[in-house]
Scaffold this motif. Structure first.
Motif, PDB file in Angstrom:
ATOM      1  N   PHE A 196      41.175 -82.614 -11.627  1.00 36.14           N
ATOM      2  CA  PHE A 196      41.924 -81.388 -11.847  1.00 36.14           C
ATOM      3  C   PHE A 196      43.158 -81.841 -13.004  1.00 36.14           C
ATOM      4  O   PHE A 196      43.862 -80.812 -13.344  1.00 36.14           O
ATOM      5  CB  PHE A 196      42.653 -81.048 -10.508  1.00 36.14           C
ATOM      6  CG  PHE A 196      41.599 -80.463  -9.546  1.00 36.14           C
ATOM      7  CD1 PHE A 196      40.294 -80.035  -9.942  1.00 36.14           C
ATOM      8  CD2 PHE A 196      42.170 -79.987  -8.260  1.00 36.14           C
ATOM      9  CE1 PHE A 196      39.476 -79.223  -9.083  1.00 36.14           C
ATOM     10  CE2 PHE A 196      41.320 -79.318  -7.376  1.00 36.14           C
ATOM     11  CZ  PHE A 196      39.986 -79.100  -7.581  1.00 36.14           C
ATOM     12  N   GLN A 197      43.266 -82.948 -13.149  1.00 38.79           N
ATOM     13  CA  GLN A 197      44.632 -83.112 -13.824  1.00 38.79           C
ATOM     14  C   GLN A 197      44.850 -82.782 -15.395  1.00 38.79           C
ATOM     15  O   GLN A 197      45.824 -82.504 -15.640  1.00 38.79           O
ATOM     16  CB  GLN A 197      44.747 -84.744 -13.821  1.00 38.79           C
ATOM     17  CG  GLN A 197      45.051 -85.335 -12.562  1.00 38.79           C
ATOM     18  CD  GLN A 197      46.340 -84.711 -11.822  1.00 38.79           C
ATOM     19  OE1 GLN A 197      47.308 -84.564 -12.295  1.00 38.79           O
ATOM     20  NE2 GLN A 197      46.047 -84.274 -10.498  1.00 38.79           N
ATOM     21  N   GLU A 198      43.702 -82.742 -15.984  1.00 40.17           N
ATOM     22  CA  GLU A 198      43.817 -82.321 -17.467  1.00 40.17           C
ATOM     23  C   GLU A 198      43.932 -80.802 -17.637  1.00 40.17           C
ATOM     24  O   GLU A 198      42.829 -80.416 -17.487  1.00 40.17           O
ATOM     25  CB  GLU A 198      42.565 -83.149 -18.200  1.00 40.17           C
ATOM     26  CG  GLU A 198      42.934 -82.976 -19.640  1.00 40.17           C
ATOM     27  CD  GLU A 198      43.909 -83.553 -20.516  1.00 40.17           C
ATOM     28  OE1 GLU A 198      44.498 -82.940 -21.431  1.00 40.17           O
ATOM     29  OE2 GLU A 198      44.438 -84.661 -20.047  1.00 40.17           O
ATOM     30  N   PRO A 199      44.838 -80.449 -18.240  1.00 44.21           N
ATOM     31  CA  PRO A 199      45.072 -78.885 -18.324  1.00 44.21           C
ATOM     32  C   PRO A 199      43.952 -78.300 -19.018  1.00 44.21           C
ATOM     33  O   PRO A 199      43.838 -78.872 -20.053  1.00 44.21           O
ATOM     34  CB  PRO A 199      46.487 -78.736 -19.034  1.00 44.21           C
ATOM     35  CG  PRO A 199      47.249 -79.836 -18.444  1.00 44.21           C
ATOM     36  CD  PRO A 199      46.355 -81.058 -18.385  1.00 44.21           C
ATOM     37  N   LEU A 259      45.960 -75.031  -9.361  1.00 40.02           N
ATOM     38  CA  LEU A 259      45.721 -76.388  -9.903  1.00 40.02           C
ATOM     39  C   LEU A 259      46.866 -77.057 -10.411  1.00 40.02           C
ATOM     40  O   LEU A 259      47.110 -78.671 -10.315  1.00 40.02           O
ATOM     41  CB  LEU A 259      44.759 -76.396 -11.262  1.00 40.02           C
ATOM     42  CG  LEU A 259      43.245 -75.905 -10.919  1.00 40.02           C
ATOM     43  CD1 LEU A 259      42.515 -75.770 -12.369  1.00 40.02           C
ATOM     44  CD2 LEU A 259      42.514 -76.585  -9.921  1.00 40.02           C
ATOM     45  N   ASN A 260      47.795 -76.474 -10.834  1.00 40.53           N
ATOM     46  CA  ASN A 260      49.070 -77.058 -11.217  1.00 40.53           C
ATOM     47  C   ASN A 260      49.902 -77.749 -10.100  1.00 40.53           C
ATOM     48  O   ASN A 260      50.625 -78.666 -10.209  1.00 40.53           O
ATOM     49  CB  ASN A 260      50.161 -75.885 -11.939  1.00 40.53           C
ATOM     50  CG  ASN A 260      50.068 -75.668 -13.177  1.00 40.53           C
ATOM     51  OD1 ASN A 260      49.352 -76.307 -13.888  1.00 40.53           O
ATOM     52  ND2 ASN A 260      50.488 -74.492 -13.608  1.00 40.53           N
ATOM     53  N   TYR A 261      49.649 -77.181  -8.536  1.00 42.82           N
ATOM     54  CA  TYR A 261      50.303 -77.983  -7.629  1.00 42.82           C
ATOM     55  C   TYR A 261      49.497 -79.411  -7.557  1.00 42.82           C
ATOM     56  O   TYR A 261      50.477 -80.367  -7.467  1.00 42.82           O
ATOM     57  CB  TYR A 261      49.705 -77.391  -6.530  1.00 42.82           C
ATOM     58  CG  TYR A 261      50.422 -76.014  -6.217  1.00 42.82           C
ATOM     59  CD1 TYR A 261      51.505 -75.796  -5.337  1.00 42.82           C
ATOM     60  CD2 TYR A 261      50.186 -74.902  -7.013  1.00 42.82           C
ATOM     61  CE1 TYR A 261      51.961 -74.648  -4.901  1.00 42.82           C
ATOM     62  CE2 TYR A 261      51.008 -73.745  -6.686  1.00 42.82           C
ATOM     63  CZ  TYR A 261      51.894 -73.633  -5.539  1.00 42.82           C
ATOM     64  OH  TYR A 261      52.579 -72.438  -5.371  1.00 42.82           O
ATOM     65  N   TYR A 262      48.324 -79.793  -7.945  1.00 47.66           N
ATOM     66  CA  TYR A 262      47.770 -80.993  -7.986  1.00 47.66           C
ATOM     67  C   TYR A 262      48.305 -81.624  -9.296  1.00 47.66           C
ATOM     68  O   TYR A 262      48.452 -83.000  -8.995  1.00 47.66           O
ATOM     69  CB  TYR A 262      46.246 -81.074  -8.347  1.00 47.66           C
ATOM     70  CG  TYR A 262      45.631 -80.422  -6.924  1.00 47.66           C
ATOM     71  CD1 TYR A 262      45.085 -81.056  -5.773  1.00 47.66           C
ATOM     72  CD2 TYR A 262      45.420 -79.016  -6.856  1.00 47.66           C
ATOM     73  CE1 TYR A 262      44.506 -80.445  -4.802  1.00 47.66           C
ATOM     74  CE2 TYR A 262      44.783 -78.446  -5.665  1.00 47.66           C
ATOM     75  CZ  TYR A 262      44.252 -79.111  -4.916  1.00 47.66           C
ATOM     76  OH  TYR A 262      43.783 -78.608  -3.590  1.00 47.66           O
ATOM     77  N   ARG A 263      48.724 -80.995 -10.382  1.00 46.17           N
ATOM     78  CA  ARG A 263      49.060 -81.654 -11.389  1.00 46.17           C
ATOM     79  C   ARG A 263      50.261 -82.321 -11.309  1.00 46.17           C
ATOM     80  O   ARG A 263      50.921 -83.074 -12.109  1.00 46.17           O
ATOM     81  CB  ARG A 263      48.850 -80.898 -12.575  1.00 46.17           C
ATOM     82  CG  ARG A 263      47.273 -80.394 -13.063  1.00 46.17           C
ATOM     83  CD  ARG A 263      47.137 -79.457 -14.061  1.00 46.17           C
ATOM     84  NE  ARG A 263      45.732 -79.133 -14.165  1.00 46.17           N
ATOM     85  CZ  ARG A 263      45.215 -78.219 -14.503  1.00 46.17           C
ATOM     86  NH1 ARG A 263      45.846 -76.906 -14.924  1.00 46.17           N
ATOM     87  NH2 ARG A 263      43.602 -78.180 -14.885  1.00 46.17           N
ATOM     88  N   ALA A 264      51.053 -81.572 -10.587  1.00 43.08           N
ATOM     89  CA  ALA A 264      52.774 -81.975 -10.326  1.00 43.08           C
ATOM     90  C   ALA A 264      52.637 -83.110  -9.301  1.00 43.08           C
ATOM     91  O   ALA A 264      53.884 -83.592  -9.079  1.00 43.08           O
ATOM     92  CB  ALA A 264      53.420 -80.667  -9.911  1.00 43.08           C
ATOM     93  N   LEU A 265      51.671 -83.757  -8.892  1.00 43.64           N
ATOM     94  CA  LEU A 265      51.708 -84.853  -7.557  1.00 43.64           C
ATOM     95  C   LEU A 265      52.630 -85.990  -8.146  1.00 43.64           C
ATOM     96  O   LEU A 265      53.572 -86.486  -7.314  1.00 43.64           O
ATOM     97  CB  LEU A 265      50.601 -85.405  -7.534  1.00 43.64           C
ATOM     98  CG  LEU A 265      49.650 -84.065  -6.458  1.00 43.64           C
ATOM     99  CD1 LEU A 265      48.119 -84.980  -6.356  1.00 43.64           C
ATOM    100  CD2 LEU A 265      49.982 -84.373  -5.133  1.00 43.64           C
TER     101      LEU A 265
END
Length: 327
Positions: A157-160, A230-236
């Motif tokens: 999920f990390q790469e926008p 998905l942004n919630y995962y990207r902000a980990l």
């Protein structure tokens, strides 16, 4: 769902859509991914009929909530808890404390709400995701990659834009259906270019508790896409950096925790020991009950709404009638 009212509230720089019903002590319901306020419809009706005011928002980046920036840097727990506190100030200014119920990412946000603002929470019922103490020695994404590899869903999920493009090829309805019907107790992998690992023509068999729901979720995700969730995962990792001051801080509100024994989160390495051998109680000292429901997977409040409703009510009712609190 007759009787559920919908409104938009301006909070913390965004326009938050909420569904609410009845009057009385507020119960705030926080959804996860890929859910919306809608996943709480059974609980809203049940608790409203018992004298509570049920409030269920679409969280930042989801559903009919609008106005949030598109970059993941605006989706930290500080942002989302800020939304929630502002929402409570707007809809229930006369109630210093409210009850909170969370699931999946909603459970994570609820844990952080209790860390940042325990003065706003009477009691918490959290589902599926246990409290995770901050590891000052390793960032969460590095830990996940080391343990599960790059194909693990959170890593993918990390790469926008990357996984969004793959989801677009798979189709929104299939993506939503695959997530909501996932019952493998093991980790979820999404190898690049291989989707969920099966043929795109393989039919998805929806259980009876889900058969009427997928179309509602699909209508919202087709309109808005998946990036907000998905942004919630990207902000980990960003969360990890920002929460350094809360290292080793305990959750100091009364808590009941509910999980299904088929939930991938319950079967993650170390989780059962953490829950049942004292670690959870150490981090959450006012943890009063742990319920493990047999034969139930991740979306526990939709799969077994009657049982979950009773668990929520029985716990919250204790604090409503006696006015008891933890000192």
């Amino acid at each position: 769902m007759e009787g559920i009212e919908h409104k938009t509230v301006s909070v913390n720089g965004i326009n938050m859509h909420i569904a609410e019903m009845a009057q009385g002590p507020v119960i705030l319901f926080l959804h996860g991914f890929p859910e919306l306020w809608y996943s709480w419809r059974h609980q809203i009706l049940y608790m409203a009929a018992r004298g509570y005011r049920a409030v269920a928002p679409d969280l930042r980046g989801y559903g009919d909530t609008t106005g949030a920036p598109t970059s993941f840097v605006s989706y930290t727990t500080l942002h989302v808890v800020g939304d929630i506190v502002a929402l409570l100030d707007a809809v229930a200014p006369e109630q210093d404390k409210v009850f909170v119920v969370g699931h999946d990412w909603g459970a994570i946000i609820a844990w952080y709400l209790c860390l940042y603002r325990p003065d706003r929470v009477k009691a918490l019922v959290n589902m599926s995701v246990v409290f995770t103490r901050r590891n000052p020695m390793m960032k969460p994404l590095e830990s996940l990659r080391a343990f599960y590899g790059d194909d693990y869903y959170i890593c993918r999920f990390q790469e926008p834009g990357e996984i969004e493009a793959e989801f677009a090829q798979i189709g929104t309805k299939r993506v939503v259906g695959k997530f909501l019907t996932y019952r493998n107790a093991g980790p979820l992998y999404l190898p690049k270019g291989k989707g969920f690992g099966d043929s795109p023509n393989t039919p998805i068999i929806l259980p009876s508790w889900l058969s009427e729901d997928v179309d509602y979720y699909v209508s919202k995700y087709e309109k808005n896409g998946f990036t907000g969730g998905l942004n919630y995962y990207r902000a980990l990792n960003l969360n990890w950096e920002l929460t350094a001051p809360w290292t080793r801080v305990q959750v100091t509100v009364p808590v009941k925790f509910i999980v299904g024994d088929q939930d991938l989160t319950y079967n993650a390495p170390g989780t059962k020991d953490y829950i049942h051998k004292g670690g959870f109680k150490k981090d959450v000292p006012f943890l009063q009950e742990v319920v493990v429901m047999e034969g139930v997977a991740h979306f526990i409040h939709e799969e077994k709404p009657d049982k979950v409703n009773k668990h929520i009510y029985d716990f919250i009712h204790k604090f409503s009638t006696s006015g008891c609190s933890v000192s």
